[in-house]
Design a protein around this motif. Structure first.
Motif, short mmCIF file in Angstrom:
data_model
loop_
_atom_site.label_atom_id
_atom_site.label_comp_id
_atom_site.label_asym_id
_atom_site.label_seq_id
_atom_site.Cartn_x
_atom_site.Cartn_y
_atom_site.Cartn_z
N ILE A 98 23.43 2.26 3.23
CA ILE A 98 25.67 2.92 3.90
C ILE A 98 25.18 4.33 4.34
CG2 ILE A 98 27.43 3.30 3.41
CD1 ILE A 98 27.78 1.71 0.70
N SER A 99 24.42 5.28 4.61
CA SER A 99 24.55 6.34 5.47
C SER A 99 23.63 6.41 6.19
CB SER A 99 23.67 7.10 4.82
OG SER A 99 22.27 7.35 4.56
N PHE A 100 22.62 5.35 6.34
CA PHE A 100 22.64 4.35 7.93
C PHE A 100 22.51 3.56 8.90
CE2 PHE A 100 19.04 1.58 9.95
CZ PHE A 100 18.67 2.45 10.83
N GLY A 101 23.93 2.36 8.58
CA GLY A 101 24.76 1.87 8.77
C GLY A 101 25.29 3.08 9.42
N VAL A 102 26.25 3.60 8.88
CA VAL A 102 27.20 4.27 9.49
C VAL A 102 26.61 5.64 10.57
CG1 VAL A 102 28.44 7.07 8.98
CG2 VAL A 102 28.62 5.23 7.25
N LEU A 103 25.27 5.82 11.03
CA LEU A 103 24.36 6.54 11.50
C LEU A 103 24.29 5.82 12.32
CD1 LEU A 103 22.61 9.05 12.55
CD2 LEU A 103 21.03 8.22 11.31
N THR A 104 23.97 4.51 12.72
CA THR A 104 23.74 3.85 13.61
C THR A 104 25.50 3.72 14.61
OG1 THR A 104 22.10 2.15 12.27
CG2 THR A 104 22.71 1.47 13.79
N VAL A 105 26.45 3.05 13.77
CA VAL A 105 27.53 3.32 14.35
C VAL A 105 28.26 4.24 15.20
CG1 VAL A 105 30.05 2.74 14.53
CG2 VAL A 105 28.22 1.37 12.61
N LEU A 106 27.43 5.56 14.64
CA LEU A 106 27.94 6.80 15.55
C LEU A 106 26.35 6.76 16.81
CD1 LEU A 106 27.81 9.00 12.34
CD2 LEU A 106 30.28 9.03 13.95
N CYS A 107 26.19 6.21 16.33
CA CYS A 107 24.85 6.14 17.97
C CYS A 107 25.01 5.24 18.30
CB CYS A 107 22.64 6.02 17.39
SG CYS A 107 22.39 7.31 16.46
N LEU A 108 25.32 4.47 18.33
CA LEU A 108 25.68 3.24 18.94
C LEU A 108 27.26 3.83 19.60
CD1 LEU A 108 24.80 0.03 17.58
CD2 LEU A 108 23.47 0.98 18.78
N THR A 109 28.44 4.02 19.52
CA THR A 109 29.12 4.68 19.50
C THR A 109 29.39 5.68 21.16
OG1 THR A 109 30.09 4.29 18.15
CG2 THR A 109 31.69 5.57 19.12
N VAL A 110 28.32 6.14 20.58
CA VAL A 110 28.09 7.88 21.74
C VAL A 110 27.37 7.54 22.78
CG1 VAL A 110 26.19 9.16 21.96
CG2 VAL A 110 27.60 9.69 19.62
N VAL A 111 26.74 6.33 22.27
CA VAL A 111 26.13 5.88 23.57
C VAL A 111 26.79 4.34 24.82
CG1 VAL A 111 24.81 3.83 24.61
CG2 VAL A 111 23.63 5.37 23.12
N THR A 112 27.91 3.94 24.03
CA THR A 112 28.68 3.52 24.22
C THR A 112 30.07 4.36 25.81
OG1 THR A 112 29.07 1.59 23.16
CG2 THR A 112 30.72 1.45 24.44
N LEU A 113 29.88 4.91 24.90
CA LEU A 113 30.74 6.07 25.62
C LEU A 113 30.11 6.79 26.34
CD1 LEU A 113 32.89 7.81 23.10
CD2 LEU A 113 33.83 6.80 24.40
N LEU A 114 28.81 7.37 26.74
CA LEU A 114 28.82 8.10 27.79
C LEU A 114 28.49 6.92 28.70
CD1 LEU A 114 26.01 10.39 26.00
CD2 LEU A 114 27.18 10.70 27.37
N HIS A 115 28.22 5.70 28.35
CA HIS A 115 27.78 4.49 29.11
C HIS A 115 28.84 3.79 29.93
CE1 HIS A 115 23.61 5.63 28.11
NE2 HIS A 115 23.19 5.17 29.33
N ARG A 116 30.07 3.77 29.34
CA ARG A 116 30.45 3.42 29.83
C ARG A 116 31.96 3.30 29.95
NH1 ARG A 116 27.92 -1.66 32.30
NH2 ARG A 116 26.92 -2.28 30.88
N HIS A 117 32.31 4.69 29.32
CA HIS A 117 34.19 5.36 29.29
C HIS A 117 34.11 5.65 31.25
CE1 HIS A 117 37.66 7.14 29.04
NE2 HIS A 117 37.75 6.15 27.83
N PRO A 118 34.72 5.54 31.58
CA PRO A 118 35.01 6.29 33.22
C PRO A 118 35.58 7.77 33.12
CG PRO A 118 36.90 4.70 32.45
CD PRO A 118 36.27 4.63 31.16
N ALA A 119 36.17 7.91 31.66
CA ALA A 119 36.28 9.41 32.15
C ALA A 119 34.61 10.10 31.64
CB ALA A 119 37.26 9.36 31.03
#
Length: 271
Positions: A98-119
Motif C-alpha cells: 500500500i505504501s509503495f502504491g502511494v509512493l508511486t502515485v506521488l512520483c507520477l503526479t510530480v513528474v506529470t506536473l513538472l512536464h505537463r502543467h503550463p504554470a
C-alpha cells in the motif's frame, strides 16, 4: 509571487520524500533478514530522500534541471524502494504494498506536473539572473537557457556510478561462499568509481556541444551495461539482475534517448 501550482508541487515533493522514509521503515520492520545486501540497498533508497529535497530547491529556484532530475529520481526511487518490498521468499506485506502504491502515485503526479502543467513550465522557463562583472561594476544578466536534453543526458550519466556501486558493494556479502570472485568485485567497485569521472568529463564537453562528447558518453553507457549486467547476474542471480540491473538499464535508456535528441537538434541547426 510563486504560482499556486508550484506551491502544490513543492508540497507533493515534500510528501514524496516523507513517503520514501515511511516505506523504508516498513520494509525494515517486515524484512525477515537484515544482511549486507539489505543494508546497502536500504541506505541507497534512503539517499533518494536527499535527492527529493534537492529537487524541491531546484523547483523553488526555477532551475531547468528540475525536469530531468525528477525523471531520474522517479526511476531510481521506484526501483530502489520496490526491490526491497519483495522478500526472498513468500509474499510482500500488505502495508508495504500500500505504501509503495502511494509512493508511486506521488512520483507520477510530480513528474506529470513538472512536464505537463503550463504554470509550472512557465515558472521553470524563467531565466535566472547571474552576476556579471562589467566596466561599470557588478550587474545581473539573465543566464542563457540550457538544452533540456543536454541536462537530461548529463544527469542520467551521473547516476551510473551509484547504480554500479550498490550491487558491487552488495556482492561483497556473497564472497564468504564464493571467494574466487573477490577480484571481480574489486574491479567492479573500481569501475563504478572510474565511471563517475568519465561521465563527468563527457558531461563537461557535452554542454559545449561537442560531437565527440556525445560519442564518448554513448560508448561509456554501452560499456557500463556490458560490464555491470553480467556481474549482477553472475554474483547476485536473476533477482539481483532485476533489482540492481533494471535501474541502470532505465537510466542508460534515458541518457541514450537524450543523446539522440541532441544529435537531431544539432543536425537541424547545421542544416
Amino acid at each position: 509571487m510563486t504560482p499556486r501550482p508550484v506551491r502544490v508541487l513543492t508540497t507533493l515533493l515534500a510528501a514524496t520524500a516523507v513517503a520514501t522514509v515511511v516505506v523504508e521503515a516498513l520494509n525494515f520492520w517486515y524484512a525477515p533478514d537484515h544482511g549486507v545486501g539489505f543494508a546497502v540497498r536500504t541506505g541507497w533508497a534512503l539517499a533518494r530522500t536527499l535527492g527529493w529535497l534537492i529537487l524541491i530547491s531546484q523547483v523553488r529556484k526555477a532551475r531547468a534541471t528540475a525536469k530531468p532530475l525528477s525523471l531520474i529520481l522517479t526511476i531510481t526511487t521506484l526501483f530502489a524502494v520496490g526491490r526491497l518490498i519483495v522478500p526472498p521468499t513468500g509474499r510482500p506485506p500488505l502495508p508495504g504494498l500500500i505504501s509503495f502504491g502511494v509512493l508511486t502515485v506521488l512520483c507520477l503526479t510530480v513528474v506529470t506536473l513538472l512536464h505537463r502543467h503550463p504554470a509550472v513550465d512557465a515558472h521553470l522557463s524563467r531565466q535566472p539572473r547571474r552576476p556579471v562583472l562589467t566596466r561599470d561594476g557588478l550587474s545581473f544578466r539573465a543566464a542563457p537557457p540550457g538544452d533540456p536534453w543536454v541536462l537530461t543526458a548529463r544527469l542520467a550519466s551521473f547516476a551510473y556510478s551509484p547504480l554500479m556501486l550498490v550491487p558491487a558493494v552488495t556482492a561483497i556479502g556473497t564472497l564468504r561462499h564464493r571467494p574466487e570472485w573477490a577480484l571481480a568485485v574489486i574491479f567492479w567497485i573500481l569501475a563504478g568509481i572510474a565511471v563517475s569521472y568519465a561521465a563527468l568529463l563527457a558531461a563537461v564537453f557535452l554542454r559545449r556541444g561537442s560531437h565527440r562528447a556525445r560519442t564518448a558518453l554513448t560508448s561509456v553507457t554501452l560499456a557500463v551495461l556490458a560490464f555491470d549486467l553480467p556481474l549482477c547476474y553472475l554474483l547476485l542471480g536473476a533477482d539481483g539482475l532485476i533489482r540492481d540491473g533494471a535501474p541502470l538499464v532505465a537510466a542508460s535508456a534515458l541518457a541514450l534517448y537524450a543523446l539522440t535528441r541532441i544529435q537531431r537538434t544539432s543536425a537541424r541547426a547545421a542544416a
